[in-house]
Design a protein around this motif. Structure first.
Motif, PDB file in Angstrom:
ATOM      1  N   TRP B 217      88.837  25.615  86.205  1.00  0.00           N
ATOM      2  CA  TRP B 217      87.440  25.335  87.103  1.00  0.00           C
ATOM      3  C   TRP B 217      86.710  26.177  87.218  1.00  0.00           C
ATOM      4  O   TRP B 217      86.235  26.935  86.611  1.00  0.00           O
ATOM      5  CB  TRP B 217      88.474  25.681  88.853  1.00  0.00           C
ATOM      6  CG  TRP B 217      88.926  25.359  89.654  1.00  0.00           C
ATOM      7  CD1 TRP B 217      90.176  25.487  90.108  1.00  0.00           C
ATOM      8  CD2 TRP B 217      88.470  24.835  90.818  1.00  0.00           C
ATOM      9  NE1 TRP B 217      90.317  24.217  91.132  1.00  0.00           N
ATOM     10  CE2 TRP B 217      89.284  24.314  91.811  1.00  0.00           C
ATOM     11  CE3 TRP B 217      87.305  23.955  91.030  1.00  0.00           C
ATOM     12  CZ2 TRP B 217      89.471  23.276  92.950  1.00  0.00           C
ATOM     13  CZ3 TRP B 217      87.060  23.443  92.776  1.00  0.00           C
ATOM     14  CH2 TRP B 217      87.730  22.884  93.191  1.00  0.00           C
ATOM     15  N   HIS B 218      85.494  25.289  86.890  1.00  0.00           N
ATOM     16  CA  HIS B 218      84.240  25.495  86.585  1.00  0.00           C
ATOM     17  C   HIS B 218      84.144  26.940  87.868  1.00  0.00           C
ATOM     18  O   HIS B 218      84.518  26.865  89.113  1.00  0.00           O
ATOM     19  CB  HIS B 218      82.907  24.982  86.597  1.00  0.00           C
ATOM     20  CG  HIS B 218      82.271  25.057  86.284  1.00  0.00           C
ATOM     21  ND1 HIS B 218      80.716  25.945  87.183  1.00  0.00           N
ATOM     22  CD2 HIS B 218      80.767  25.246  85.319  1.00  0.00           C
ATOM     23  CE1 HIS B 218      79.468  26.531  86.064  1.00  0.00           C
ATOM     24  NE2 HIS B 218      80.277  26.440  85.133  1.00  0.00           N
ATOM     25  N   SER B 281      83.327  30.376  80.434  1.00  0.00           N
ATOM     26  CA  SER B 281      82.522  32.154  80.199  1.00  0.00           C
ATOM     27  C   SER B 281      82.630  32.206  81.755  1.00  0.00           C
ATOM     28  O   SER B 281      82.132  31.076  83.107  1.00  0.00           O
ATOM     29  CB  SER B 281      81.130  31.948  79.971  1.00  0.00           C
ATOM     30  OG  SER B 281      80.758  31.081  80.373  1.00  0.00           O
ATOM     31  N   PRO B 282      82.603  33.195  82.962  1.00  0.00           N
ATOM     32  CA  PRO B 282      82.049  33.678  84.035  1.00  0.00           C
ATOM     33  C   PRO B 282      80.620  33.580  85.309  1.00  0.00           C
ATOM     34  O   PRO B 282      80.519  32.876  85.790  1.00  0.00           O
ATOM     35  CB  PRO B 282      82.223  34.703  84.140  1.00  0.00           C
ATOM     36  CG  PRO B 282      83.224  35.396  83.046  1.00  0.00           C
ATOM     37  CD  PRO B 282      82.614  34.515  81.391  1.00  0.00           C
ATOM     38  N   ASP B 283      79.602  33.117  83.393  1.00  0.00           N
ATOM     39  CA  ASP B 283      78.870  32.572  84.221  1.00  0.00           C
ATOM     40  C   ASP B 283      78.778  31.099  83.962  1.00  0.00           C
ATOM     41  O   ASP B 283      77.575  30.261  84.819  1.00  0.00           O
ATOM     42  CB  ASP B 283      77.985  32.856  83.614  1.00  0.00           C
ATOM     43  CG  ASP B 283      77.586  32.802  81.893  1.00  0.00           C
ATOM     44  OD1 ASP B 283      78.740  31.523  81.368  1.00  0.00           O
ATOM     45  OD2 ASP B 283      76.762  32.974  80.890  1.00  0.00           O
ATOM     46  N   ILE B 308      89.510  28.122  68.630  1.00  0.00           N
ATOM     47  CA  ILE B 308      89.378  28.423  70.351  1.00  0.00           C
ATOM     48  C   ILE B 308      87.568  27.424  69.713  1.00  0.00           C
ATOM     49  O   ILE B 308      86.733  28.077  68.784  1.00  0.00           O
ATOM     50  CB  ILE B 308      89.690  29.430  70.111  1.00  0.00           C
ATOM     51  CG1 ILE B 308      91.008  29.683  70.608  1.00  0.00           C
ATOM     52  CG2 ILE B 308      88.200  29.118  71.888  1.00  0.00           C
ATOM     53  CD1 ILE B 308      91.695  31.237  71.777  1.00  0.00           C
ATOM     54  N   CYS B 309      87.021  26.968  70.781  1.00  0.00           N
ATOM     55  CA  CYS B 309      85.742  26.145  69.745  1.00  0.00           C
ATOM     56  C   CYS B 309      84.941  26.748  71.591  1.00  0.00           C
ATOM     57  O   CYS B 309      85.271  26.843  72.606  1.00  0.00           O
ATOM     58  CB  CYS B 309      85.997  24.768  69.531  1.00  0.00           C
ATOM     59  SG  CYS B 309      86.812  24.874  68.049  1.00  0.00           S
ATOM     60  N   SER B 310      83.994  26.585  71.382  1.00  0.00           N
ATOM     61  CA  SER B 310      82.802  26.545  72.193  1.00  0.00           C
ATOM     62  C   SER B 310      81.405  25.745  72.631  1.00  0.00           C
ATOM     63  O   SER B 310      81.255  25.443  71.608  1.00  0.00           O
ATOM     64  CB  SER B 310      82.166  28.092  72.748  1.00  0.00           C
ATOM     65  OG  SER B 310      81.643  28.385  72.128  1.00  0.00           O
ATOM     66  N   ILE B 311      81.297  25.124  73.126  1.00  0.00           N
ATOM     67  CA  ILE B 311      80.112  24.172  73.899  1.00  0.00           C
ATOM     68  C   ILE B 311      78.907  25.336  75.039  1.00  0.00           C
ATOM     69  O   ILE B 311      79.974  25.007  75.638  1.00  0.00           O
ATOM     70  CB  ILE B 311      80.263  22.848  73.826  1.00  0.00           C
ATOM     71  CG1 ILE B 311      79.605  21.953  73.748  1.00  0.00           C
ATOM     72  CG2 ILE B 311      81.363  22.624  74.680  1.00  0.00           C
ATOM     73  CD1 ILE B 311      79.433  20.727  73.626  1.00  0.00           C
ATOM     74  N   ALA B 312      77.935  24.875  74.789  1.00  0.00           N
ATOM     75  CA  ALA B 312      76.923  24.980  75.554  1.00  0.00           C
ATOM     76  C   ALA B 312      77.237  23.913  76.723  1.00  0.00           C
ATOM     77  O   ALA B 312      77.068  23.297  76.490  1.00  0.00           O
ATOM     78  CB  ALA B 312      75.906  25.351  75.436  1.00  0.00           C
ATOM     79  N   PRO B 344      87.106  38.338  83.307  1.00  0.00           N
ATOM     80  CA  PRO B 344      86.038  38.050  84.334  1.00  0.00           C
ATOM     81  C   PRO B 344      84.607  38.813  84.066  1.00  0.00           C
ATOM     82  O   PRO B 344      83.751  38.396  84.095  1.00  0.00           O
ATOM     83  CB  PRO B 344      86.861  38.776  85.457  1.00  0.00           C
ATOM     84  CG  PRO B 344      88.159  38.422  85.258  1.00  0.00           C
ATOM     85  CD  PRO B 344      88.253  39.313  84.024  1.00  0.00           C
ATOM     86  N   ASP B 345      84.976  39.987  83.046  1.00  0.00           N
ATOM     87  CA  ASP B 345      83.705  40.576  82.001  1.00  0.00           C
ATOM     88  C   ASP B 345      83.004  39.717  81.178  1.00  0.00           C
ATOM     89  O   ASP B 345      81.953  39.832  80.421  1.00  0.00           O
ATOM     90  CB  ASP B 345      83.629  42.268  82.008  1.00  0.00           C
ATOM     91  CG  ASP B 345      84.834  41.934  80.293  1.00  0.00           C
ATOM     92  OD1 ASP B 345      85.244  41.055  80.147  1.00  0.00           O
ATOM     93  OD2 ASP B 345      84.950  43.687  80.836  1.00  0.00           O
ATOM     94  N   GLY B 346      83.644  38.442  80.541  1.00  0.00           N
ATOM     95  CA  GLY B 346      83.530  37.605  79.466  1.00  0.00           C
ATOM     96  C   GLY B 346      83.034  38.649  78.077  1.00  0.00           C
ATOM     97  O   GLY B 346      83.094  37.756  76.968  1.00  0.00           O
ATOM     98  N   ARG B 347      83.586  39.823  78.051  1.00  0.00           N
ATOM     99  CA  ARG B 347      84.120  40.413  77.241  1.00  0.00           C
ATOM    100  C   ARG B 347      85.343  39.827  76.022  1.00  0.00           C
ATOM    101  O   ARG B 347      84.961  40.144  75.109  1.00  0.00           O
ATOM    102  CB  ARG B 347      84.428  41.617  76.962  1.00  0.00           C
ATOM    103  CG  ARG B 347      82.615  42.238  78.021  1.00  0.00           C
ATOM    104  CD  ARG B 347      82.680  43.797  78.084  1.00  0.00           C
ATOM    105  NE  ARG B 347      83.518  44.445  76.952  1.00  0.00           N
ATOM    106  CZ  ARG B 347      83.974  45.295  76.737  1.00  0.00           C
ATOM    107  NH1 ARG B 347      84.716  45.562  78.346  1.00  0.00           N
ATOM    108  NH2 ARG B 347      85.180  46.441  76.365  1.00  0.00           N
TER     109      ARG B 347
END
Lengths: 302, 483
Positions: B217-218, B281-283, B308-312, B344-347
């Motif tokens: 879930w977002h 990410s949490p945000d 592990i990759c990321s995209i905005a 949860p803190d995104g770190r």
């Protein structure tokens, strides 16, 4: 005519977990004796159990065509996600020495069944896990069986003892069937997996019998010829059992005198010639019911 | 008054026990107990750690002490009452001394400590219970268990839905009021429980590889990230991993909860790569996912290694960024990563590392790892791991606890373990989810699957869900070309 008789007649010990006096061993002779051959062989599940019983009593490659057969599905029934067929498939793969797939099918059968503590399947899983060296899983199942009142003293001493499993008369031969080099089960077909088992453990008769009979039930003469080319005259197949010898006679149509090369008795060769003459002259073939020749003729006419 | 009377009665019973245990000798060894709770760190609100003496002595006893509170009981099963247990945890760290009576005298094993953390754990966990099977199933269900007691209740069980398969339950921010899961085979569909409403979704679209599969879930609740996968499996002949579950194709898509649409980006549907296991990410502004160069399978299964990759991602517009960043490189590590879960803190990202492949639960080598997103360092979390598979992890609301499955007890059946993670990302020795009976795990033939912390209980009615599953044709999810 004196047919070749397979020397190995030892009846493999079966599942030995017992609750009091109630044994869950399978009486293979009884399975054979109680089989009702209606000439149609439409119940693949029952036919597979019969063929399994023949394998377990060392008679598969001798007697398989004494009974009405129905192709490879009567040897290895199609997996229909039921407890009953899963159990038979587990037994079939276990018998032929395909331990990983036997374990898979026993587990599927356990999971899909209504009794999650089925003592027969749990005992089979004890056996497969012991063979594969997954001792902690085997120990779990032993614990459950014991808690349910079953005697597991047969298997408990084998836990965490590779040499004890290796030398166990029942499990040691199965362990020697486990391929040293891993591969994907059935990726290239069961036939190729059985060849791997036979090459690694040529003294394991059931793998040889199942492979040869599988070719014959599928009427795959090229495959059968390749099987003889590789294994005849080796430790795996020093002499041809009856069904294989009958098939070898047919291969002589393509290579004159082949039957002699693979040690087929002349009396059988003469029978084969008589069988062919009877086809040409439309005489009764009843005396050849029970031969591979009759089976393949019937299969080709269907 | 009633409580006071009960308390006085308990104290007198405890005193009676105390008189019986007069320790005369000390044994220079740790006590043989199961489960092993020595040196573990537990949350102050956890249910009692029930364990047993597993040695040969005919008589055994346990002395638990914390601060001024002492509790003694006879064994071999040490069934500590919940109230007494919480009286102990409220005092701080607990010292446990197991004693046995031999030759007429009581002897004490070396005491061990159960460290009590003031960091509370979420009160519930939801999980699926299913035999660790391959193709078949019979009885299975998704359950919710109080972590403060032993109460377990079904969320949904398949005896209500024609014994079908159900999987991939997921919650939005641990909210039991925002849940989804799939039913497979009969009554197939994706089911959401959101704002008190149940929806049945038919999620296969012509533009996507499959129906929706692995969810996350977002945090806004407006979207659910999913993978779509063409999944297959095979069995090893010899490898102790038994089975490989792998994808021959996979992409990541986003499901718009309100509009019943899926959409994606070309960067998440690259045909030369396998993309799977979305996480946020949490945000909600970054979508993480696993990505591997596509391999020809099954032959190339050992060459599948996920980074592990990321995209905005812009939650307001649903727009994706135009570049992929790699936060964990499989090429650099020589291993692969699966199931990224952002703290949860995104770190941090907690993930499963395995030599190859995507379905790590069948890999004995699979271990949890902690990626520090601030400096890129990776912690091996030795205190949480074992020689057997660890996977299916998630974070508590306060980010101080992780719950995950491990096969360490017997190498096959997944059990729930909990480990404390401090602010520096250091794990404490994990503890096995306690049960009322210490023999429970040895007898249980189902595996725990996908534990998810929740802050309350799921309240939909199983019969209502079953009715919808059987009678509702479902909403056809459509594919949107927005990028």
């Amino acid at each position: 005519m004196k047919f070749f008789v397979i020397a190995v007649l030892a009846i493999l010990p079966c599942v030995t977990a017992c609750k009091g006096n109630k044994s869950v061993e399978t009486d293979w002779q009884k399975v054979i004796a109680s089989y009702k051959d209606d000439g149609k062989a439409v119940n693949y599940h029952e036919l597979a159990k019969l063929n399994l019983a023949l394998a377990e009593t060392g008679r598969l490659a001798e007697d398989v065509f004494k009974y009405t057969q129905a192709g490879s599905a009567g040897l290895i029934p199609e997996w229909n996600r039921t407890n009953e067929v899963g159990t038979v498939l587990g037994d079939v793969y276990w018998s032929m020495g395909h331990v990983a797939y036997a374990q898979r099918m026993y587990f599927e059968a356990l999971v899909v069944g209504e009794n999650e503590r089925d003592p027969y399947l749990l005992t089979r899983l004890v056996q497969t896990n012991l063979v594969l060296g997954a001792y902690r899983v085997a120990e779990k199942y032993i614990s459950i069986l014991e808690n349910d009142g079953f005697d597991c003293s047969r298997y408990k001493p084998l836990l965490y003892d590779d040499s004890a499993v290796d030398s166990d008369p029942e499990l040691g031969p199965k362990r020697r069937c486990v391929p040293i080099k891993d591969h994907i089960s059935l990726e290239e077909g069961l036939e190729e997996d059985l060849k791997v088992i036979i090459r690694q453990n040529p003294s394991y008769r059931n793998a040889v019998d199942y492979l040869g009979v599988l070719y014959l039930l599928e009427c795959n003469m090229d495959g059968f010829r390749g099987f003889l080319d590789e294994f005849y005259g080796t430790e795996a197949l020093p002499k041809l059992p009856k069904a294989f010898a009958e098939a070898a006679c047919m291969l002589s149509q393509l290579e004159s005198g082949y039957w002699k090369k693979v040690g087929v008795d002349k009396r059988m060769w003469n029978d084969y010639r008589d069988f062919k003459t009877r086809i040409e002259t439309r005489l009764s073939l009843d005396k050849y019911k029970g031969t591979f020749w009759y089976y393949i003729l019937r299969a080709n006419n269907q | 008054m009633k409580h006071l009377t009960t308390g006085l009665l308990m104290i007198s019973i405890l005193c009676a026990c105390a008189r019986d245990i007069d320790i005369c000798e000390h044994i220079d060894a740790g006590a043989p107990v199961f489960p092993d709770y020595s040196g573990v760190t537990v949350p102050v609100n956890i249910a009692p750690l029930i364990f047993r003496y597993d040695g040969d002595a005919a008589q055994s006893a346990l002395i638990l002490s914390a601060g001024n509170t002492v509790f003694r009981m006879k064994g071999p099963e040490f069934g500590i009452p919940i109230k007494k247990w919480h009286a102990l945890t409220s005092e701080g760290d607990i010292t446990a001394t197991v004693c046995i009576k031999e030759d007429g005298v009581w002897k004490a094993f070396k005491p061990f400590t159960i460290y009590v953390s003031a960091d509370k754990i979420d009160p519930y966990v939801a999980y699926r219970l299913i035999p660790p099977g391959y193709e078949t199933w019979y009885k299975l269900g998704i359950y919710q268990r109080s972590l403060e007691s032993f109460t377990e209740k079904p969320v949904i069980t398949n005896d209500k839905t024609d014994n079908n398969c159900m999987n991939c339950h997921s919650f939005c921010n641990r909210d039991p009021g925002k849940m989804m899961f799939h039913m497979r085979a009969k009554n197939g569909g994706t089911y959401t429980w959101n704002e008190g409403q149940i929806e049945k979704l038919n999620t296969k679209t012509p533009q996507t590889i499959s129906a929706l599969v692995y969810p996350r879930w977002h945090p806004s609740g407006k979207y659910i990230g999913f993978s779509v996968n063409d999944i297959a499996q095979f069995f090893h002949t010899t490898n102790p991993n038994r089975i490989e579950v792998y994808d021959s194709m996979s992409d990541v898509v986003m499901y718009d909860v309100d509009n019943h649409e899926v959409f994606t980006s070309p960067l998440l549907t690259d045909t030369t790569r396998f993309e799977t296991f979305p996480a946020f990410s949490p945000d909600g502004k970054t979508l993480y996912f696993c990505s591997s160069p596509a391999q020809k399978v099954p032959g190339g299964y050992k060459d599948i290694r996920y980074s592990i990759c990321s995209i905005a991602f812009d939650p307001e517009t649903g727009a994706f960024g135009d570049r992929i960043d790699t936060v964990y490189s499989a090429a650099r590590s020589g291993h692969g990563a699966t199931f990224p879960r952002v703290s949860p803190d995104g770190r941090f990202i907690l993930f499963t590392e395995t030599d190859y492949g995507c379905f790590a639960i069948w890999h004995h080598d699979a271990d949890l790892r902690l990626l520090n997103l601030e400096d890129g360092s990776i912690s091996s979390l030795d205190e949480a791991n074992s020689a057997e598979a660890e996977s299916y992890h998630c974070w508590s609301s306060n980010g101080r606890w992780i719950i995950y499955v491990s096969r360490r007890l017997d190498g096959l059946y997944s059990r729930l373990y909990i480990s404390h993670i401090d602010e520096n990302g250091k794990a404490s020795k994990a503890f096995l989810l306690p049960q009322k009976d210490s023999h429970y795990y040895e007898e249980e033939l189902r595996s725990y699957n996908v534990p998810e912390f929740i802050i309350g209980t799921v309240s939909f009615n199983m019969d209502d869900m079953a009715k919808i599953a059987k009678n509702d044709p479902g909403i056809n999810v459509t594919f949107s070309n927005k990028e």
